[in-house]
Every structure is written in structure tokens, then in C-alpha cells.
Design an enzyme around this catalytic site. Structure first.
Site, short mmCIF file in Angstrom:
data_model
loop_
_atom_site.label_atom_id
_atom_site.label_comp_id
_atom_site.label_asym_id
_atom_site.label_seq_id
_atom_site.Cartn_x
_atom_site.Cartn_y
_atom_site.Cartn_z
N HIS A 141 -11.03 -20.78 -30.89
CA HIS A 141 -10.25 -20.59 -32.12
C HIS A 141 -9.72 -19.18 -32.34
O HIS A 141 -9.51 -18.76 -33.47
CB HIS A 141 -11.06 -21.05 -33.34
CG HIS A 141 -11.40 -22.50 -33.31
ND1 HIS A 141 -12.20 -23.09 -34.27
CD2 HIS A 141 -11.05 -23.49 -32.46
CE1 HIS A 141 -12.34 -24.38 -33.99
NE2 HIS A 141 -11.65 -24.65 -32.90
N TYR A 173 -11.11 -16.40 -32.14
CA TYR A 173 -12.07 -15.40 -32.60
C TYR A 173 -12.30 -14.41 -31.45
O TYR A 173 -11.71 -14.55 -30.36
CB TYR A 173 -13.37 -16.06 -33.07
CG TYR A 173 -13.16 -17.00 -34.22
CD1 TYR A 173 -12.37 -16.63 -35.32
CD2 TYR A 173 -13.74 -18.27 -34.24
CE1 TYR A 173 -12.17 -17.50 -36.39
CE2 TYR A 173 -13.55 -19.14 -35.31
CZ TYR A 173 -12.75 -18.75 -36.38
OH TYR A 173 -12.55 -19.60 -37.44
N GLN A 179 -24.44 -21.28 -36.02
CA GLN A 179 -23.27 -20.95 -35.20
C GLN A 179 -23.04 -19.44 -35.25
O GLN A 179 -22.75 -18.89 -36.30
CB GLN A 179 -22.02 -21.68 -35.68
CG GLN A 179 -20.86 -21.51 -34.70
CD GLN A 179 -19.59 -22.22 -35.17
OE1 GLN A 179 -18.91 -21.73 -36.05
NE2 GLN A 179 -19.29 -23.36 -34.57
#
Length: 645
Positions: free
Chosen positions: A168, A170, A101
Site C-alpha cells: 500500500h 507505505y 500489524q
């Protein structure tokens, strides 16, 4: 094969995945001090690959060296390649697949390393005297290139796929969402401009991986709890653009760490199982992308239905596989009833990850998490009869572990049922899964042929009749009584009696104690009685809850109209009121009933200890019998003792 839809293979570009189950990226703290892979991390992943999982993903991997925090995995430098290769090779040896990821964490990097650069679209006031500047065009270009370089390293390592994290809150998500992106150049303003950074990152990744390697993307279905955030319509439009840029699979999540929406990232038991599936379905139908459903999917039948009904093409089963690494194998073999189910407590996985006192994540249901090699089953060469006094979750866990090791456990429980306070906790709103887990443990003991004696209070005579080689004392705890005037009145009871349905309460109610159990009692009574007030002597209620459960509980208290009073001590109970001392000022609160919930105290076991001492019988005290604590600690103690005998 059972659950044929869930365990049917799927081919994406050149990658064939044996089933539709993904073990997702989850923080572990199983790294050394400089982001390197450890044997512990490898063992953790290997256990899930051996357990039948289709595709593992690493936890977040930093791609940009300037913004690469310590203690997080990284592919931002060639020095990380050997460790990553060791991880990948270990998964492949077990017949599993693994993806990396790729991550640029925005302000989240500060949680791991205050020296790491924060890459954000817009200036951010981090504190009254500190502003994190928005990223320059130069930094943006470097970050885009870093995603491509990291993807190239992932290919060199041997990863089967990569995932671009665009959710999220980020960095990529922050660029896409108007709630966080206030730029006025080509990377801000219009939807097209806000999409630009992410599309450039996707193209950079796609240009550095083989044509037949699929590219996953994690994204939020929409923005929760923020003003002017992403709508699902915008996300769908962006997914279409991403598909054209080279994304093959969209992993539909929710949540951000800038608001209460963080509860959706690691959803606790308070949120419904599969709460986000319908969003994944809509995105799947409107984009044509292979779609992954996420959000409290912890049952194979539930997961199979999602695939069968074409609500998604794959599912994430994360904490379900933390609780039981054999989740997939058991389901495939038709042994779903033996799966150890996640109960959404968040005590070991999320709370553990965020606690400085916890070295790495663990699990209430699976103390072997992060200790896979250390906890490998060791059969005993000298079977012993072990008397377990108490049939709560600690006693049951000890019995199960002892039986697996070849010992002969005997459970004696004073009440007429197993499960103890875990069953009681399951009476509280939204916590039925905890009750079911405790009942399941009892059923597993019965299936294993463990001798169980209910309604048996253990006395020296009982110990003598059992004639054990060792004893485990797991008698638990009982509610602490208030020692104040009026505490013995007929309209006074305790939280345990209320949750057990042993008392009938009506009218207005005051709950004395604003910790977890007190608030659960307040919620339990909501709608059944009149006005409910919770009184807490500390400066806040729910202090003993983890962050995400606390968000949910506090929201529900507000919705139910339950009043909370802090910094207040109950000093007297009367027939129609209680008196509190609120920072030196006495106040009276009218009420018809008072429920005391000020904690629990270990039950007395001196008679048992004394008998064992006098007769040279080794004994071990575990769980709440030592002192009342979180179930996480009690279950681990039970396993540790059972492994040592």
C-alpha cells in the site's frame, strides 16, 4: 457444520487457528488523542471474536516513535503496552486470537499528524516549496531496529502473531518498488538492493518473536497505475526471499495511495467480488507460503470455494464482518441467508474514516458499528404497536429493530414492493448487491412475522384502522422537477422512471444533473441509446460520491464515451435539443430525450402529521422524509428511533 473448508482449522508454526477467516487491519478512529486503546476499540474487536472470527488483526500499529502519528495505534513505546494488553486479554477471554500489524507509514503519516517524520527511500516533492528528504542510513537502521523492538513488545503484550505491512505504498513497499525508490546506494537500484530494507525488517521482527510464533506479511500483488512499478514476478521473487528470512504467511492485497489504485485498498461495489484472488493463487503456487486472499470476499460460499479449490489457505473478510459481526457464527450454523451483507458502498468505513465530520467509522448495514455496547439489544417491557409508513430501507430497518425489541411493527407501503430507492439504485450498473440487500431486508421482515401491507397509501382512515400507539413516517422522497420552459415535453423524463424501466428512450440523450444518480442513469443507458451527455451546474461531476466510488464511476464514464459538461445550467428544453447557460454563454445541445436528475425532495406528509397531532399519537419522521440524504444516515436514524420507542 456448514462450509467445512472455510471453518476447518489451520496450524501455522505453533499457532492453531480455529478457522480460515481473518478480520483484517482497518482504520477505525476509535482511539484517544495519543494512540491509546479505548474501550470502544476493544468492544469492536470483541464483537467479531464472539461472532466466530478465526484471527483478528489490529489496525496499523506504528513501530517507530519518530514516525508515529497521533490517532493511530502504536507499539513504538512501552507506554502503549497496558492498553494493548487489555485488548488482547479481552479477545482471549472470548476464545479469539489477535495479531498486531506492524507499520511504518511513509507519507501516509501526514494524514494523521503533520509533525510525524516521513520515512521514504527518496526525496519527495510534497509541495512547490517543500521537499521531504529521503531517509538517511541512520534513519533506516533505526527503523529496522524499531520493527524488532515493536515485535518484542507485541510478544510481551500477549499477541498471538504479528504482521509486517509491506504493501500500500507505505515505507517498506516504497523501498521495494522502482516506481518510488530512486536511491543509488545499497538500498536502491537493483532488485536485491530494493529488497534489503524489507528483509532486514523481517529479520529484526523474527529475531524478537518466539520460534513458534508465525509471522504474517501483507504485500501488494503488483503495482497498479504507476510507471515502472512492481510486477507480480518481482513480488513472487521477494516472497521467496521473505520466506527464507522467516515469513510464514503472505496476505496478498493491492493498491497504493499515490494513484487511482487506492480503489483496490478498500474496493467499492464497482469492483468484482474476489477480484484479487487469482493473484493470491499464483503467489501461493509459486512460493509455497501459506497465502491469504483479499478483495471483496463477502459471502461464505465464495470464501469456502476459495479454500476448497486451493486458491488460498485463508481469506480476509473485513467489511463483511463490519456489516455483520455474527458473519462466521451464522455461516457455521447454516444460517447464511440471515447474514447482513456488505454492499461495498464505502460510506461508513472508508468515507467515514476520511471525513473530519465523522468521529469514527460506521456502516450503512450496521449502525451499531463502533457502538457495540451502547446498541446492545434492550427488550421492551411495554410492547407497542408501531405503524411504519414506507417500506424503503429506513422503514424496513425500523421494523426489524422494533420487532427484535418486542414491539409490534406494521409496515404500510404505497407501492407494490418493498425496498424503495435502494432497489432502484440496484438497477444501475455494478450495484445489484444494493438491490439484493434491500430485498433481503424485506424477506427478513416477512420471516420475522411483521405485518406488511403493500399498495397501501396511508390516510387518516388507515391510521385509524391500524390504531397504533406510535407512528414512524418513512415516506422517502421523490424526484425534483425542472421548472423551465419545455420541462413538460413528451421527450422529458426523470432518472427514477429510467432506472425503473418505466420509459423507453432512444437516440441521443442529455442527462441534466451530474451527481451520483445522474451518472448512474448515464451508465445505465450506455449501449442502449446514442450519444450521452451529462450536464452539471457545479464545477465537477460526481461531487456527492465518496473518493473510491468516484474513481470507478469516472473511469467507467470515460470507457463508455459519456460526455460531461460542468458549470452549465439547463435553461430550456426543446423537442430536439436543450439550451444550457455555461458561465453566461448560451449553448444548444442536440438530443432526442432529456433525463432530469437534479435531486430529490421529501414527500409531503402533512396530512399524516396533522392527524397524529390531533389524535395525540406520537410520531417520528426519519430518512428522506426529512430531506434526501445518504442511505447511511437514514438507516442510522431508523435504528435510533426504534431503540427509543
Amino acid at each position: 457444520m456448514y462450509y467445512n473448508h472455510l471453518f476447518n482449522s489451520i496450524k501455522i508454526r505453533g499457532l492453531e487457528i480455529k478457522n480460515r477467516v481473518i478480520f483484517p487491519a482497518m482504520g477505525t478512529k476509535m482511539l484517544n488523542g495519543d494512540s491509546y486503546v479505548t474501550d470502544q476499540l476493544i468492544d469492536y474487536h470483541v464483537a467479531r471474536a464472539k461472532g466466530g472470527n478465526g484471527l483478528n488483526f489490529t489496525e496499523v500499529c506504528s513501530v517507530y516513535s519518530k514516525s508515529s502519528p497521533k490517532n493511530f495505534l502504536a507499539l513504538s513505546d512501552d507506554k502503549y503496552i497496558p492498553g494493548m494488553k487489555k485488548l488482547v486479554d479481552a479477545i482471549h477471554k472470548e476464545g479469539g486470537l489477535i495479531g498486531a500489524q506492524l507499520w511504518l507509514g511513509g507519507s501516509a503519516v501526514l494524514f494523521g499528524d503533520s509533525s510525524a517524520m516521513v520515512v521514504l527511500p527518496t526525496d519527495f516533492q510534497a509541495s512547490p516549496d517543500y521537499v521531504i528528504p529521503g531517509a538517511s542510513i541512520e534513519i533506516i537502521k533505526e527503523a529496522v531496529e524499531a520493527f524488532g523492538t515493536a515485535a518484542k513488545r507485541a510478544v510481551e503484550v500477549g499477541f498471538d502473531t504479528v504482521e509486517f505491512h509491506a504493501g500500500h505504498n507505505y515505507t517498506p513497499h516504497s523501498f521495494l518498488s522502482k516506481a518510488f525508490n530512486k536511491r543509488r546506494d545499497e538500498y536502491g537500484g537493483s532488485f536485491e538492493n530494493r529488497s534489503r530494507f524489507l528483509l532486514e525488517c523481517i529479520e529484526s521482527i523474527r529475531n524478537n518473536i518466539p520460534e513458534d510464533m508465525p509471522l504474517f506479511m501483507r504485500i501488494d500483488a503488483f503495482d497498479d497505475y504507476v510507471e515502472d512499478g512492481l510486477t507480480i514476478e518481482e513480488v513472487i521473487e521477494f516472497c521467496k526471499l521473505s520466506k527464507n528470512a522467516g515469513v510464514d504467511v503472505v496476505d496478498v492485497s493491492r493498491g497504493n495511495f499515490s494513484s487511482a489504485a487506492i480503489k483496490y485498498e478498500v474496493p467499492p461495489v464497482d469492483l468484482p467480488r474476489g477480484f484479487n484472488v487469482d493473484n493470491a493463487t499464483r503467489i501461493k503456487n509459486e512460493t509455497g507460503l501459506v497465502t491469504v486472499a483479499v478483495g471483496r470476499i463477502n459471502d461464505p460460499e465464495q470464501a469456502d470455494e476459495i479454500i476448497k479449490d486451493c486458491k488460498a489457505d485463508m481469506v480476509v473478510i473485513g467489511r463483511g464482518q463490519l456489516a455483520d459481526p455474527e458473519f462466521c457464527n451464522k455461516a457455521m450454523k447454516g444460517k447464511a441467508d440471515s447474514i447482513i451483507r456488505c454492499v461495498g458502498c464505502n460510506q461508513g468505513c472508508y468515507d467515514g474514516f476520511n471525513s473530519k465530520d465523522v468521529p469514527f467509522i460506521t456502516c450503512l448495514r450496521n449502525p451499531a458499528l463502533g457502538r457495540e455496547k451502547e446498541y446492545e439489544l434492550r427488550r421492551t417491557e411495554k410492547p407497542k404497536k408501531v405503524l411504519i409508513i414506507g417500506g424503503g430501507v429506513s422503514g424496513l430497518q425500523a421494523a426489524i429493530t422494533l420487532k427484535e425489541r418486542g414491539h409490534i411493527p406494521v409496515i404500510c407501503e404505497a407501492s407494490d414492493s418493498l425496498g424503495g430507492q435502494f432497489v432502484l439504485a440496484g438497477a444501475a450498473p455494478r450495484k445489484e448487491e444494493m438491490k439484493l440487500a434491500a430485498i433481503h431486508m424485506g424477506e427478513e421482515c416477512k420471516k420475522a412475522g411483521i405485518e406488511i401491507r403493500l399498495s397501501t397509501k396511508v390516510t387518516p382512515e388507515v391510521i385509524k384502522s391500524v390504531n397504533p400507539d406510535e407512528v414512524i413516517v418513512a415516506v422517502g422522497s421523490s424526484p425534483i422537477k425542472l421548472n423551465i420552459p419545455g420541462s413538460d415535453l413528451a421527450n422529458v423524463t426523470n432518472s427514477h422512471n429510467v432506472l425503473a424501466g418505466k420509459v423507453k428512450i432512444e437516440g441521443n440523450v442529455v442527462v441534466v444533473g451530474g451527481g451520483l444518480v445522474g451518472l448512474e442513469v448515464a451508465e445505465y443507458l450506455s449501449g442502449k441509446v446514442g450519444k450521452i451527455t451529462a450536464v452539471e451546474m457545479l464545477n465537477e461531476v460526481a461531487k456527492d460520491l465518496g473518493q473510491l466510488r468516484k474513481i470507478c464511476v469516472m473511469e467507467n464514464l470515460y470507457e463508455e464515451g459519456i460526455t460531461t459538461i460542468t458549470n452549465a445550467k439547463c435553461v430550456e428544453i426543446k423537442e430536439n435539443s436543450i439550451t444550457i447557460d455555461k458561465q453566461g454563454v448560451l449553448e444548444e445541445i442536440p438530443c432526442d430525450y432529456t433525463v432530469v436528475s437534479i435531486g430529490s425532495r421529501a414527500r409531503d406528509h402533512k396530512e399524516i402529521s396533522q392527524y397524529c397531532d390531533e389524535n395525540n399519537i406520537p410520531y417520528h419522521i426519519i430518512g428522506d422524509a426529512i430531506k434526501a440524504r445518504r442511505a447511511l444516515n437514514c438507516v442510522k436514524e431508523a435504528v435510533d428511533v426504534a431503540r427509543e420507542i
